[in-house]
Design an enzyme around this catalytic site. Structure first.
Site, short mmCIF file in Angstrom:
data_model
loop_
_atom_site.label_atom_id
_atom_site.label_comp_id
_atom_site.label_asym_id
_atom_site.label_seq_id
_atom_site.Cartn_x
_atom_site.Cartn_y
_atom_site.Cartn_z
N SER A 197 -30.94 25.82 20.63
CA SER A 197 -31.07 24.37 20.77
C SER A 197 -32.44 23.92 20.26
CB SER A 197 -30.85 23.98 22.24
OG SER A 197 -30.76 22.60 22.39
N ARG A 228 -30.47 13.64 33.74
CA ARG A 228 -29.89 14.99 33.71
C ARG A 228 -28.37 14.94 33.70
NH1 ARG A 228 -30.95 19.85 31.69
NH2 ARG A 228 -30.20 21.55 32.99
N ASP A 238 -19.25 23.43 20.68
CA ASP A 238 -20.53 22.73 20.83
C ASP A 238 -20.48 21.46 20.00
OD1 ASP A 238 -23.13 21.84 20.94
OD2 ASP A 238 -24.05 23.71 20.30
N HIS A 246 -22.24 23.40 24.32
CA HIS A 246 -23.62 23.69 23.91
C HIS A 246 -24.26 24.77 24.77
CE1 HIS A 246 -27.40 23.08 21.92
NE2 HIS A 246 -28.00 22.69 23.03
N ASP A 247 -23.90 24.81 26.04
CA ASP A 247 -24.48 25.80 26.95
C ASP A 247 -24.09 27.23 26.62
OD1 ASP A 247 -26.08 24.23 28.49
OD2 ASP A 247 -24.75 24.13 30.22
#
Length: 377
Positions: free
Chosen positions: A156, A226, A321, A354-355
Site C-alpha cells: 500500500s 477509520r 483489491d 486491499h487488506d
C-alpha cells in the site's frame, strides 16, 4: 515454549538526527528522531539488509512481540511474513522497520515538542511526503552503515515508499518490492481520504489541531475516518461472506443504533483505532498518499518518471483489491518493462480486498518467498 519461527521479544530503538531536514513543502525541521526495530543479523559484507516500509496505520513494529504474556496483543503487524523460515527470512536477511517522520509511535511528529514553543507541534507540524520519508530513512541507513539495501519492501503506502527509494536512490536499492500499491492515487481514492479528513477536522474536539493542549482527542472524527477507510480495505465479497445482512438481534428494531453485524464491526474498528492513533498523524499521512505522483514532474508520463530506477522488481496485486486494483500495479510493471527493468509480477486471487497484503494468503507468501529466496546473499 519458544517459537522457532518468531523473532521473539523485540525492543524498539531510537536514532536522533541533529542536522536539519528540508521537506518537499519547503519547511524545515531542525532535527528529528526515528524509532526503529531490527531483526536478524547484518552480515559482514552488509549486503543482506531489507527495509520494510509501513502503510498508513503501521509502525516500526513489524515482527516479534513486546510481551511474552500478551504475544497476540503485542505482535508486529507483518509477523506472519517476517521471521526465521518465513518469506522474509531473518536467518538470511537483516530486516529494518522504521516509524515514519510525522508518525505517532515515537518518531518526531505532531505529538512531539516544538522547540520554538515548548508545546506539542500539533497542527504546526509540517506536511510530509513520501519523498521526505525516504530521505529520513536514508539517513537512518547511513547511521546503520547500510550503503545498499538488498531490498526495500512495502504494501500500500509502503509500496509507494519502496518505489520512491528506487527513484531517489537508484544506486542504493538492488530490489524494489511493491505490493498492493499504485503509482499515484485515483480521484476516487483522494475523495475517500478527503471525507476521512473532514470527519476529523469537523470534530469539535479537534481545536484546529491543538487538542493536546485541551486534554481531549477528536475521537468521533477519528473513528468515523477509520470506518470510512476500513470499508475501502475490504472487498464486497468478504463483507458479504463475513456479515451479509445478519441482524444483531435477529429482528428489526427500527432505530439508529446497531441493527446489522457489519455496523457493529465498523464501530468496533473505529473505536479501537481512536484509542491509539493520532488524528494529526492521520491527516498528514493521508495527504502524503494524495501527493505521491512520480510522474507529476514528467507531464504525467510514468515511463519517463521510472527511467531513473536501476533495481529489479517484484510487484504483486490482489484480484479483489478495488482501492489499489491490479490495473494500477500493471501500470508500474509496464512502465518498468518499457525501461528495460527486470520485473516479476504476481496477481494473487484472494477475496480479502486491499487488506490481503497483510494476511497469510498461501499463494501470496509462496510467490514472495520464492522471489526473496532468489535474492538472498
Amino acid at each position: 515454549m519458544t517459537d522457532p519461527n518468531s523473532v521473539g521479544l523485540v525492543v524498539p530503538q531510537t536514532a536522533r538526527f541533529d542536522q536539519e531536514i528540508r521537506l518537499k513543502s519547503g519547511a524545515c525541521l531542525p532535527g528529528f528522531e526515528l524509532v526503529f526495530e531490527t531483526y536478524g543479523q547484518l552480515n559482514a559484507a552488509r549486503s543482506n539488509a531489507v527495509l520494510v516500509c509501513h502503510a498508513l496505520s503501521g509502525s516500526h513494529h513489524v515482527a516479534g512481540y513486546y510481551d511474552a504474556q500478551q504475544k497476540k496483543k503485542t505482535l508486529g503487524w507483518w509477523d506472519n511474513l517476517v521471521g526465521p523460515g518465513k518469506p522474509l527470512d531473518t536467518n538470511k536477511f537483516f530486516v529494518v522497520g522504521v516509524n515514519n517522520l510525522g508518525g505517532c509511535y515515537g518518531s518526531t511528529g505532531p505529538r512531539s515538542i516544538n522547540p520554538e514553543t515548548g508545546k506539542p507541534y500539533g497542527a504546526d507540524f509540517p506536511l510530509v511526503t513520501v519523498e521526505d520519508w525516504v530521505e529520513a530513512q536514508a539517513r537512518l541507513a547511513d547511521r546503520l552503515g547500510i550503503g545498499t539495501w538488498a531490498a526495500v519492501i512495502g504494501g500500500s503506502l509502503g509500496g509507494m515508499q519502496a518505489l520512491q527509494w528506487t527513484l531517489a536512490y537508484p544506486e542504493r536499492v538492488r530490489h524494489g518490492i511493491v505490493i498492493a500499491s499504485a503509482p499515484r492515487l485515483s480521484a476516487q481514492n483522494i475523495a475517500f481520504n478527503e471525507v476521512a479528513r473532514q470527519a476529523i477536522l469537523s470534530d469539535p474536539d479537534f481545536h484546529g489541531g491543538h487538542y493536546y493542549e485541551h486534554g481531549v482527542v477528536p475521537r468521533n472524527g477519528l473513528r468515523l475516518a477509520r470506518m470510512v477507510g476500513h470499508i475501502t480495505y475490504l472487498s464486497d465479497d468478504q463483507m458479504a461472506e463475513k456479515f451479509g445482512r445478519q441482524l444483531r438481534h435477529g429482528e428489526h428494531r427500527f432505530h439508529y443504533d446497531v441493527e446489522f453485524e457489519i455496523e457493529s464491526y465498523l464501530r468496533y474498528q473505529g473505536d479501537k483505532f481512536a484509542e491509539f492513533f493520532d488524528a494529526n498523524t492521520y491527516l498528514l499521512t493521508t495527504k502524503a498518499l494524495d501527493y505521491f505522483d512520480p510522474a507529476f514532474d514528467y507531464g504525467g508520463d510514468l515511463r519517463a518518471a521510472l527511467a531513473r530506477a536501476r533495481a529489479d522488481f517484484f510487484v504483486a496485486s490482489f484480484t479483489t483489491d478495488w482501492r489499489f486494483s491490479p490495473e494500477r500495479s500493471r501500470e508500474i510493471v509496464y512502465a518498468l518493462l518499457h525501461n528495460g527493468r527486470k520485473v516479476s509480477y504476481a496477481e494473487i486471487d484472494c477475496d480479502a480486498g486491499h487488506d490481503s497484503f497483510l494476511l497469510d494468503a498461501p499463494h501470496y507468501h509462496a510467490a514472495l518467498g520464492a522471489y526473496l529466496e532468489g535474492i538472498a546473499p
